[in-house]
Design a protein around this motif. Structure first.
Motif, mmCIF file in Angstrom:
data_model
loop_
_atom_site.group_PDB
_atom_site.id
_atom_site.type_symbol
_atom_site.label_atom_id
_atom_site.label_comp_id
_atom_site.label_asym_id
_atom_site.label_seq_id
_atom_site.Cartn_x
_atom_site.Cartn_y
_atom_site.Cartn_z
ATOM 1 N N GLY A 1 -36.628 43.804 48.630
ATOM 2 C CA GLY A 1 -36.481 42.774 47.605
ATOM 3 C C GLY A 1 -37.464 41.629 47.761
ATOM 4 O O GLY A 1 -38.031 41.401 48.832
ATOM 5 N N ASP A 2 -37.646 40.892 46.686
ATOM 6 C CA ASP A 2 -38.559 39.753 46.713
ATOM 7 C C ASP A 2 -37.920 38.503 47.300
ATOM 8 O O ASP A 2 -38.597 37.511 47.527
ATOM 9 N N ASP A 3 -36.641 38.552 47.554
ATOM 10 C CA ASP A 3 -35.941 37.376 48.043
ATOM 11 C C ASP A 3 -35.880 37.300 49.571
ATOM 12 O O ASP A 3 -35.058 36.579 50.120
ATOM 13 N N LEU A 4 -36.771 38.006 50.250
ATOM 14 C CA LEU A 4 -36.786 37.975 51.714
ATOM 15 C C LEU A 4 -37.304 36.630 52.201
ATOM 16 O O LEU A 4 -38.303 36.110 51.709
ATOM 17 N N SER A 5 -36.626 36.068 53.185
ATOM 18 C CA SER A 5 -37.083 34.797 53.741
ATOM 19 C C SER A 5 -38.057 34.996 54.899
ATOM 20 O O SER A 5 -38.863 34.128 55.195
#
Length: 82
Positions: A45-49
């Motif tokens: 996902g693009d929401d990885l921190s």
């Protein structure tokens, strides 16, 4: 001209086997191009921190696999020229 068909068929076979990865023996997956590992990385996902260590391990395996294939190619090329 024929080498492109061989390369293309290996990549298509790898994609097909990557989708069936749970049903295939893990030993077979070690000898295929690591395309399935790239697909796993791109599927995150693009929401990885932060980037996990498994991503670095996957990229390391892709790089190692590529270097091994290039070495095999040069060895075969050298033997053919002799």
């Amino acid at each position: 001209m024929n080498t492109w068909w061989g390369t293309l068929s290996v990549l298509i076979l790898t994609l097909a086997l990557a989708s069936m990865g749970k049903w295939i023996a893990p030993v077979v997956m070690w000898f295929l191009p690591p395309l399935y590992r790239s697909l796993d990385i791109m599927g995150m996902g693009d929401d990885l921190s932060s980037i996990s260590a498994s991503v670095y391990a996957n990229y390391g395996w892709i790089l190692l696999y590529s270097v091994m294939l290039i070495c095999v190619y040069f060895i075969l090329l050298y033997r053919k020229q002799k």
